[in-house]
Design a protein around this motif. Structure first.
Motif, PDB file in Angstrom:
ATOM      1  N   ASP A  23       1.014  -1.278   0.243  1.00 22.87           N
ATOM      2  CA  ASP A  23       0.334   0.138   0.005  1.00 22.87           C
ATOM      3  C   ASP A  23       1.262   1.127   0.154  1.00 22.87           C
ATOM      4  OD1 ASP A  23      -1.270   1.944   0.420  1.00 22.87           O
ATOM      5  OD2 ASP A  23      -2.118   1.454   2.166  1.00 22.87           O
ATOM      6  N   TRP A  24       0.714   1.932  -1.286  1.00 21.75           N
ATOM      7  CA  TRP A  24       1.673   3.170  -1.226  1.00 21.75           C
ATOM      8  C   TRP A  24       1.162   4.204  -0.393  1.00 21.75           C
ATOM      9  CZ3 TRP A  24       7.046   2.439  -2.828  1.00 21.75           C
ATOM     10  CH2 TRP A  24       7.080   1.846  -3.370  1.00 21.75           C
ATOM     11  N   ASP A  25      -0.484   4.175  -0.329  1.00 19.56           N
ATOM     12  CA  ASP A  25      -0.797   5.452   0.645  1.00 19.56           C
ATOM     13  C   ASP A  25       0.352   5.055   2.462  1.00 19.56           C
ATOM     14  OD1 ASP A  25      -1.166   6.847  -1.095  1.00 19.56           O
ATOM     15  OD2 ASP A  25      -3.835   5.405  -1.116  1.00 19.56           O
ATOM     16  N   PHE A  26       0.719   4.155   2.516  1.00 21.31           N
ATOM     17  CA  PHE A  26       1.329   3.790   3.931  1.00 21.31           C
ATOM     18  C   PHE A  26       2.155   5.598   4.088  1.00 21.31           C
ATOM     19  CE2 PHE A  26       4.264   2.247   7.460  1.00 21.31           C
ATOM     20  CZ  PHE A  26       3.183   1.165   8.112  1.00 21.31           C
ATOM     21  N   PRO A  27       1.596   5.448   5.307  1.00 24.02           N
ATOM     22  CA  PRO A  27       2.406   6.281   5.693  1.00 24.02           C
ATOM     23  C   PRO A  27       3.853   7.109   5.806  1.00 24.02           C
ATOM     24  CG  PRO A  27       1.478   5.897   7.877  1.00 24.02           C
ATOM     25  CD  PRO A  27       1.057   5.070   6.865  1.00 24.02           C
ATOM     26  N   THR A  28       4.809   6.560   4.897  1.00 21.85           N
ATOM     27  CA  THR A  28       5.936   6.646   5.186  1.00 21.85           C
ATOM     28  C   THR A  28       7.464   7.300   4.599  1.00 21.85           C
ATOM     29  OG1 THR A  28       7.724   4.882   6.374  1.00 21.85           O
ATOM     30  CG2 THR A  28       6.687   4.793   4.373  1.00 21.85           C
ATOM     31  N   ILE A  68       6.165   8.246   0.357  1.00 26.37           N
ATOM     32  CA  ILE A  68       5.552   7.728  -0.364  1.00 26.37           C
ATOM     33  C   ILE A  68       4.837   7.459  -1.596  1.00 26.37           C
ATOM     34  CG2 ILE A  68       7.048   5.657   0.011  1.00 26.37           C
ATOM     35  CD1 ILE A  68       5.315   4.061   1.449  1.00 26.37           C
ATOM     36  N   SER A  69       4.068   7.699  -1.223  1.00 23.66           N
ATOM     37  CA  SER A  69       2.660   8.275  -1.960  1.00 23.66           C
ATOM     38  C   SER A  69       2.979   9.330  -3.325  1.00 23.66           C
ATOM     39  CB  SER A  69       1.128   8.660  -1.068  1.00 23.66           C
ATOM     40  OG  SER A  69       1.009   9.621  -0.621  1.00 23.66           O
TER      41      SER A  69
END
Lengths: 258, 504
Positions: A93-98, A143-144
């Protein structure tokens, strides 16, 4: 198809009688595959041929119905530090907060083991890997906000940082821009030059002879495996793709299905 | 648990007097707020990972099915002859097992390939909850469980359910018939048997002690059997339970932060690197179950999900880092719990009186709403959290509705500017110049309304990008440079994917 057998001691990867099934339906059928150290190998085959399954089964991510896989002569549990894995881009999941840097640092978690935290040394290594894929200036980015190609290069950097001996890459060229494709090819050649073994699930038949010196044609079973110059023939491709490959013209595939 | 409470009280007594501590704990507001905040902190930390794993609704399922674990543990304990105490550790073990059972059952259904993930959850948890309800009604009559408590809990009463700890004059009092305070009475031993009155000759008497027994210090004092008052501290059980849960949760997240991050983001990589994503997932679910049980008395089984999901959902809109979420979401949850108590008493965020709002509604719409406001505390806490979420949702600097709308409007405006500038650039100095660039008719070429075109032209003139000469639009030097910069940017952007941070 006669395949030159390398010396057993020189094998990076030895897959023996590997069968994987989903609900008794074979996804991989009695795979025997030997990859010499330092090979830059494409794994090619139509959709549903079991290319990703082959990687996942080798890395113990899915259960095997039968067979064994050895890395430098050792089973996976003992050879984990030798192996780097680049999963398909869509698998997370590229919406992961990192941040980009953080994702790359994750490649070092295996070496750190449980509980130990990444520190300045890990940060430096991650930045060096980002340098190699030309993403240093995006290290702090969420990363999003990356494009598909940048995401792929982030994954590649995460594998590079592992400093593995054998790399498995699952469709790194899928839907990336020209710059990213060139960057990936450079990295592959660099790894190859340093004697690393790289297996790449690949889709584009056109570029196989240009990018890879070894080739495995896969369609549930291994159709052929060996040096690209010996394996990359119209006959073999037709066996793999079931006649949907029209012709080879001067080494170029003019029409390929799958 | 008593030992832990005692150590805690002794630590607190270093800073406050015993009377202050008792007064503080005896206030329903303090205990409710404290318990609410602790639940919110646990929920927010665990919920962050549930949210990022797409398992939000699992917390709802677990908060219901823990009831089954509690009931089965209760039945086993009664069967084994143990006292069925609701704060027994065995009930907690049962609840944790039920939580893990829910996840296992859901996964088994899903893995069959015949049921989708959400439907699997929807099948598993009502089943387990229904079994629990049947077991409660058939076999466990005396367990404290009414509809209200299941729905919204009783956080307002948390202060009343206490353990008493004695610090001075703590002698356990044992009154025997020989004790001077013993109240001896004579009682007829065979009157009922023979159907005679105590005055009858045949009556036999025995001495009966009316107040014999063992007295705790608190009981002895209230029965007037002690000369000196014991020094007591009454500590609400919920605070202790939730403190333990918070310590476990904070400890788990702090110790396994790296592992939790990796397995949440990329479980396959975690597995290939030798970590155990499944073990972490089940530990997470055990903790969710424990918190759900701990919170059951306070907020019931339905509203618990809000404590798990609303704070992380709000924090997700405020930060781009997992560490930021783990910091912000407990603060948001804690603020919700803190101000929620005020809302239950009629003050939104402790400032705005709800009654005045209702009065205004009554005045404007002629409604007959009752203005006095006194409502469920846990529901008010959830409502407050939701108000915070809505504020964040609208006002978040980067991802809020307002910021997105402004960004979209800005980029639309920039695009309109570029379209007009490019058109002028292309036709400037060509034979068709006079026709194409007449300011008065420019809108016709674009099929725009005259108003829109004059707005854009005004803006471009204000920016110094173009000037009007004899009614024709002409690029200034600055405008010319701007067009070239844009074209260069576009050409580059054609090869390198857009990395503008304003683009989502």
């Amino acid at each position: 198809m006669p395949i030159a057998m390398p010396e057993p001691g020189q094998l990076a990867l030895a897959i023996d009688d590997l069968t994987v099934a989903y609900d008794q339906k074979p996804a991989l059928w009695d795979i025997d595959l030997e990859v010499p150290k330092g090979a830059l190998m494409a794994i090619v085959g139509p959709n549903g041929a079991g290319k990703s399954t082959l990687i996942k089964a080798a890395l113990n991510l899915i259960p095997r119905a039968a067979g064994s896989v050895l890395f430098h002569g050792q089973p996976y549990e003992a050879a984990r530090h030798l192996v780097g894995y680049v999963p398909q881009r869509g698998s997370v999941d590229w919406d992961f907060p990192t941040s980009v840097l953080d994702v790359v640092t994750m490649g070092l978690y295996g070496k750190l083991g449980w509980l130990r935290r990444p520190g300045r040394r890990e940060r430096a290594k991650a930045l060096a890997a980002l340098e190699q894929v030309d993403l240093v200036e995006l290290a702090g980015r969420q990363i999003s906000q990356l494009s598909g190609g940048q995401q792929q290069r982030t994954f590649l950097a995460r594998a590079l940082v592992q400093d593995a001996q054998i790399y498995f890459m699952d469709e790194p060229f899928a839907a990336v821009d020209a710059i990213t494709e060139a960057a990936i090819v450079n990295i592959l050649r660099e790894l190859n030059k340093r004697g690393r073994t790289v297996l790449v699930v690949h889709h584009d038949l056109q570029t196989v002879p240009e990018y890879f010196d070894w080739l495995t044609l896969l369609n549930v079973e291994v159709v052929a495996s060996g040096r690209t110059c010996q394996v990359f023939t119209l006959d073999n491709l037709q066996k793999t793709y079931g006649g949907r490959v029209a012709s080879l013209h001067g080494g170029q595939v003019l029409a390929a299905g799958g | 648990m008593m030992g832990l409470e005692r150590a805690l009280i002794e630590m607190l007594l270093q800073f406050v007097t015993r009377d202050e501590l008792n007064a503080f704990l005896r206030s329903p507001q303090h205990t409710a707020t404290l318990v609410g905040c602790l639940i919110a902190v646990c929920g927010a930390l665990l919920g962050t990972f549930l949210l990022l794993r797409g398992l939000s609704l699992t917390s709802d399922a677990i908060s219901h099915t823990v009831l089954l674990g509690i009931v089965i543990a209760f039945m086993l304990m009664t069967g084994a002859g143990l006292e069925g105490d609701t704060s027994s550790p065995w009930l907690i073990v049962g609840a944790a097992a039920a939580g893990v059972g829910t996840v296992l059952l859901t996964e088994a259904l899903h893995r069959s390939g015949l049921v989708r993930q959400d439907a699997a959850l929807g099948l598993a948890f009502p089943l387990l909850f229904a079994i629990a309800v049947i077991l409660v009604s058939r076999f466990v009559d005396d367990v404290h469980l009414d509809d209200d408590a299941v729905l919204v809990g009783e956080i307002g009463l948390a202060w009343a359910n206490t353990n008493s700890h004695c610090f001075e004059h703590c002698g356990v009092l044992r009154i025997t018939p020989e004790h001077p305070a013993a109240q001896q009475t004579r009682q007829c031993a065979n009157c009922r048997e023979l159907g005679i009155s105590p005055r009858d000759e045949r009556a036999e008497f025995k001495e009966v002690c009316g107040n014999c027994g063992v007295y705790s210090p608190a009981q002895a004092w209230s029965a007037g059997l002690l000369d000196e008052a014991p020094t007591l501290v009454f500590f609400p059980k919920s605070i202790t339970v939730m403190l333990v849960m918070t310590a476990l949760t904070v400890g788990f997240v702090a110790v396994f932060y790296k592992e939790l991050k990796l397995t949440t983001f990329d479980a396959a990589l975690a597995k290939s690197l030798g970590f155990r994503p499944a073990a972490l997932t089940y530990t997470l679910m055990v903790l969710v179950s424990l918190v759900a049980v701990g919170a059951f008395d306070a907020v019931g089984s339905i509203l618990v999900i809000a404590f798990f999901i609303i704070p992380p959902a709000a924090a997700y809109l405020l930060t781009d880092r997992l560490s930021g979420m783990l910091l912000l979401s407990p603060i948001i949850g804690g603020a919700g719990a803190f101000f929620g108590y005020d809302l239950a008493r009629g003050l939104l965020f402790g400032i705005f009186p709800v009654a005045e709002g209702i009065a205004a509604l009554n005045a404007i719409f002629g409604l007959q709403l009752r203005e006095a406001w006194d409502s469920s505390i846990s529901a008010s806490v959830v409502l407050t959290m939701f108000v915070i979420f809505v504020l964040v949702w609208i006002l978040s600097p980067r991802y809020g509705l307002l910021a997105s709308a402004i960004r979209r409007a800005n980029s639309r405006r920039r695009f309109e500017d570029q379209v007009v500038l490019a058109h002028i650039h292309n036709h400037q100095g060509t034979p068709s110049h006079a026709i194409e660039l007449q300011a008065a008719t420019l809108h016709l070429h674009f099929r725009w309304t005259p108003q829109k075109m004059s707005r854009v032209l005004m803006r471009l003139r204000a920016l110094g990008f173009l000037s009007l000469e004899a009614g024709s639009a002409i690029l200034t030097q600055r405008g010319d440079a701007h067009v070239h910069a844009f074209r260069k940017h576009m050409l580059v952007a054609h090869n390198i994917p857009d990395i503008d941070p304003t683009q989502p």
